[in-house]
Enzyme design. Structure first.
Site, PDB file in Angstrom:
ATOM      1  CD  GLU A  74      11.875  -9.026  17.602  1.00 30.64           C
ATOM      2  OE1 GLU A  74      11.382 -10.032  18.144  1.00 30.64           O
ATOM      3  OE2 GLU A  74      11.184  -8.133  17.072  1.00 30.64           O
ATOM      4  CB  CYS A  90       2.238 -12.834  31.470  1.00 24.80           C
ATOM      5  SG  CYS A  90       2.406 -14.594  31.746  1.00 24.80           S
TER       6      CYS A  90
END
Ligand code: NAD
Length: 499
Positions: A176, A281
């Protein structure tokens, strides 16, 4: 001023939203749009559309499905400038890096264009007298993907590229924090010829995620995000008898052997630790020099290299990296820097308090460097996900293998050396899922597969490549016999064998 509103992409009419999330402009530090946050009722409209569309899509031959992926790839390429601008504006990564985000996703779409080949089954002629055995890979039905903010183009494409090419309908629940590019990707899939209902975007937060986890018509869930949420998704999804792959956080180490080319290492580290403000990541936020001499030399070279980094607005082609995604994340990263200081690590370069001229409210953080970080420190054990590099000194190669191997995360790791034997030993022994040898960000290519170990991934299948095809399909095995009409031997009450 009216704020732009970001809507779901659903093949149906949904109840009006009552909840919204702010989407920030990280360069300016203000709200630029609001995203509608859906719930179980919204999800169900999308699921019903998916249920309607999926059987026809699964029955469409794989070559025709592949043609949609080809057309989608061409459309994304045609629109890549607009997409990269939009991505950079919401995420804060620089435009060149935003293009890389899209391009890495497109490489999975290219893999998906070859889906007819990947879906071929196996066949044994004459497995028994007059008996043939064959297998086929069939789609699961409806899959869902829940994605993080840091790769709003690549990670959705990792998932829906393979899932849809395999014949599934797909529901994407993007982050979001930067939902606009996922919306555009879904629009481009429709333009490419995907039937309505095959790729839908449902926005939301925990409420929508829980609805996905509990919806009985969803067969499989792919998640990428932080580890605690990944574990929660895995536990609740599998408890509801769904297939789940859930990729989590990371703390990747770069091992620097005494024989490494230090100038090259410093260049590689600057990009891998600070690129995208460390919000990757597969970033390298921990460097492990082996031996005191290596540590001292590396530190001496790293400090001036960091001073040269250009932090700037993400649309500026001269910026090396831009702001982090929002104020809460900025505060979190700065909190970890303080924690490192409190724990006794030496803060050699402090990136806090960085102000970007003309963008004083932007979520910018300068680069930070810690030395003498110890494995017992919380700031080492946890993921910081910001422009912070930690030096953890190791005495020997064995210590260097042990550090990433014993860390709770096991996403990626890299070793820098000129010694092939050391590199080979390291790659074989280290307890981490993806290894780079003189490659700082060892993200595998699309036709291989992406996935870490330990708390970096829950579930058995990796993302994309042949593993992705296995995740998004199930195998049916057929044993066939076509009797020639001669009299049968009668009933048999023993298990059939090939003896
Ligand atoms: P996040 O875990 O906060 O959010 C990921 C998704 O989960 C979002 O769609 C979000 O809406 C949803 N979510 C958030 N809180 C939830 C809750 N309580 N219950 C249910 N759903 C929830 O992650 P993020 O901050 O968006 O992304 C950064 C994280 O993702 C880092 O930890 C990073 O290492 C990780 N990541 C991992 C990989 C990988 O492949 N291993 C790749 C990219 C990012």
């Amino acid at each position: 001023m009216t704020v732009r509103q970001i809507e779901h992409v659903i093949a149906g009419t949904v109840p009006a939203s009552v909840r919204f999330g702010d989407v920030f402009d990280p360069n300016a530090g203000c709200v630029q749009a609001r995203v509608t946050l859906g719930d179980a009722a919204v999800l169900d409209v999308a699921v019903q559309a998916a249920l309607k569309a999926q059987p026809g899509w699964a029955a469409t031959n794989p070559q025709r499905r592949a043609r949609v992926m080809f057309a989608f790839k061409a459309l994304v390429e045609k629109n890549i400038d607009e997409l990269a601008r939009l991505l950079s504006l919401e995420h804060g990564k620089v435009i060149a890096d935003a293009r890389g985000d899209i391009q890495r996703g497109l490489e999975v779409i290219e893999f998906a264009c070859g889906i007819p080949h990947s879906l071929k089954g196996e066949y044994t002629q004459g497995a028994g007298p007059g008996i043939d055995v064959y297998s086929m890979r069939v789609p699961l039905g409806i899959g869902a993907g829940i994605t993080p903010f840091n790769f709003p183009a690549m990670i959705p494409m990792w998932m829906f590229g393979v899932a849809i090419a395999c014949g599934n309908a797909f529901l994407l629940k993007p982050s979001e924090r930067d939902p606009s590019v996922p919306v555009r990707l879904a629009e481009l899939m429709l333009e490419a010829g995907a039937p309505e209902g095959i790729l839908q975007v449902v926005h939301g937060d925990k409420e929508m995620v829980d609805a996905i986890l509990d919806h009985p018509a969803i067969s499989a869930i792919s998640f990428v995000g932080s580890s605690d949420i990944a574990q929660y998704i895995y536990a609740r999804g599998t408890a509801n008898a769904k297939r789940v792959q859930a990729m989590g956080g990371a703390k990747n180490h770069g091992i620097v052997m005494p024989d490494a080319d230090l100038d090259q290492v410093v260049n590689d580290l600057a990009g891998a630790a600070f690129g995208s403000a460390g919000e990757r990541c597969m970033a390298l936020p921990v460097v492990v020099p082996v031996g005191e001499k290596t540590a001292t030399a590396l530190r001496e070279k790293m400090i001036p290299a960091m001073a040269k980094l250009r932090i700037g607005v993400s649309s500026d082609p001269d910026s090396d990296y831009g702001p982090v995604v929002n104020a809460a994340h900025k505060a979190r990263v700065e909190g970890w820097i303080q924690k490192g200081v409190d724990e006794g690590a030496e803060l050699v370069v402090d990136g806090r308090g960085f102000r970007m001229q003309g963008h004083e409210e932007g979520f910018f953080i300068g680069p930070s460097l810690f030395d003498h970080v110890k494995p017992t420190m919380q700031s080492y054990k946890e993921e910081i996900f910001g422009p912070v590099l930690q030096i953890v000194r190791a005495d020997t190669f064995e210590d260097a293998v042990r550090l990433p191997s014993e860390h709770q995360y096991g996403n990626g790791v890299a070793i820098f050396t000129r010694n092939g034997h050391a590199a080979r030993e390291f790659a074989a022994r280290v307890n981490v899922g993806m290894v780079g040898i003189n490659v700082p960000i060892p993200v595998p290519v699309a036709y291989h597969t992406f996935g870490g170990w330990k708390r970096s991934a829950f579930g058995d299948h990796n993302q994309h490549g042949p593993e992705g095809v296995r995740f998004w399909t199930k195998v049916k095995t057929i044993t066939q016999r076509w009797p020639d009409g001669s009299p049968d031997a009668g009933s048999s009450f023993v298990i059939p064998t090939m003896a």
